[in-house]
Enzyme design. Sequence first.
Site, mmCIF file in Angstrom:
data_model
loop_
_atom_site.group_PDB
_atom_site.id
_atom_site.type_symbol
_atom_site.label_atom_id
_atom_site.label_comp_id
_atom_site.label_asym_id
_atom_site.label_seq_id
_atom_site.Cartn_x
_atom_site.Cartn_y
_atom_site.Cartn_z
ATOM 1 N N ASN A 9 0.955 7.491 -42.427
ATOM 2 C CA ASN A 9 2.137 6.626 -42.430
ATOM 3 C C ASN A 9 2.004 5.687 -43.621
ATOM 4 O OD1 ASN A 9 4.275 4.915 -41.938
ATOM 5 N ND2 ASN A 9 3.386 3.967 -40.126
ATOM 6 N N TRP A 10 2.749 5.985 -44.674
ATOM 7 C CA TRP A 10 2.612 5.209 -45.915
ATOM 8 C C TRP A 10 3.239 3.821 -45.807
ATOM 9 C CZ3 TRP A 10 3.127 8.459 -51.022
ATOM 10 C CH2 TRP A 10 2.226 9.529 -50.981
ATOM 11 N N LYS A 11 4.105 3.624 -44.826
ATOM 12 C CA LYS A 11 4.802 2.346 -44.649
ATOM 13 C C LYS A 11 5.580 2.002 -45.927
ATOM 14 C CE LYS A 11 1.494 1.111 -41.127
ATOM 15 N NZ LYS A 11 0.807 0.044 -40.369
ATOM 16 N N HIS A 94 7.742 3.257 -34.090
ATOM 17 C CA HIS A 94 6.518 2.565 -34.496
ATOM 18 C C HIS A 94 6.618 1.095 -34.093
ATOM 19 C CE1 HIS A 94 3.367 0.869 -37.075
ATOM 20 N NE2 HIS A 94 2.874 2.083 -37.127
ATOM 21 N N GLU A 96 5.955 -1.539 -35.569
ATOM 22 C CA GLU A 96 6.553 -2.414 -36.585
ATOM 23 C C GLU A 96 8.072 -2.317 -36.560
ATOM 24 O OE1 GLU A 96 2.580 -1.870 -39.322
ATOM 25 O OE2 GLU A 96 4.435 -0.840 -39.904
ATOM 26 N N GLU A 166 -0.859 4.028 -30.393
ATOM 27 C CA GLU A 166 -1.357 3.017 -31.322
ATOM 28 C C GLU A 166 -1.407 1.656 -30.641
ATOM 29 O OE1 GLU A 166 -0.572 4.057 -35.809
ATOM 30 O OE2 GLU A 166 1.262 3.334 -34.876
ATOM 31 N N GLY A 172 -3.668 -2.159 -38.633
ATOM 32 C CA GLY A 172 -3.834 -2.961 -39.843
ATOM 33 C C GLY A 172 -4.795 -4.124 -39.705
ATOM 34 N N SER A 212 -6.023 1.701 -37.493
ATOM 35 C CA SER A 212 -7.223 1.513 -38.315
ATOM 36 C C SER A 212 -8.191 2.695 -38.229
ATOM 37 C CB SER A 212 -7.928 0.201 -37.944
ATOM 38 O OG SER A 212 -7.071 -0.914 -38.136
ATOM 39 N N GLY A 233 -2.699 4.746 -41.137
ATOM 40 C CA GLY A 233 -1.965 3.820 -41.994
ATOM 41 C C GLY A 233 -2.587 3.687 -43.365
ATOM 42 N N GLY A 234 -3.226 2.551 -43.620
ATOM 43 C CA GLY A 234 -3.746 2.230 -44.945
ATOM 44 C C GLY A 234 -4.664 3.280 -45.543
#
Length: 248
Positions: A9-11, A94, A96, A166, A172, A212, A233-234
């Site tokens: 997930n590049w966000k 998601h 967010e 999640e 994050g 994470s 994610g990151g």
Amino acid sequence: MRKTIVAGNWKMNKTPSETVALVNELKPLVASETSDVVFCVPAICIPAAIEAAKGSNINIGAENMYYEESGAYTGEIAPNMLTDLGVKYVIIGHSERREYFAETDETVNKKVLKAFEHGITPIVCCGETLAQREQGVTIDFVRQQIKIAFQGVTADQAKTAVIAYEPIWAIGTGKVATTEQAQEVCKAIRECIAEVYDQATADAIRIQYGGSVSAASAPELFAQDDIDGGLVGGASLKPDFGKIVNYK
């Protein structure tokens, strides 16, 4: 036997030109015959990502979509717009999106139904806050999210879906649920699907852990009976994503 699925997930990261560079960098690193690989990129980067991923094992997904096919919905992306580009997956619900853009269980359900209508595989997100975990309501809360998200979804459709658990407190933050915590909730999700449908559907559906996920934590997490990969994610923006995909 369920095939592992690892999705990035590049966000809200990377321009179209940066997307091409990153896909080309990651392409040889994520080559895998044992895992399905998905890059969910910003909408504006989808055409560039699809072109760059040609000839590889990478599937391109979207990070969101609307539940109508056209109309006065300024700024939204319709499902047929995604399929026209060749998008195969879409992240729905998601945390967010729920927190910052007021998405509800009901709008998540509408999006899930519309994704199936257009042949797009939904990656349906669920998860609890730290307060909910501390209050001991994690399982009840996640079961409610799943039951509403899958209202009106047939068993045959559900078998092809992906669910991403999640815990919001782990997204994050660098905090990762323990292997036992992640397995406990993913098992409860599978049991919930069995109750709503049947055991065959529950056995077929793929459940990811997200929050994470790293190259270090992936092998133990993905080895659990009810965890079939990760929504990352990151770490999906870095070369280490290849180590997560090829965790064995």
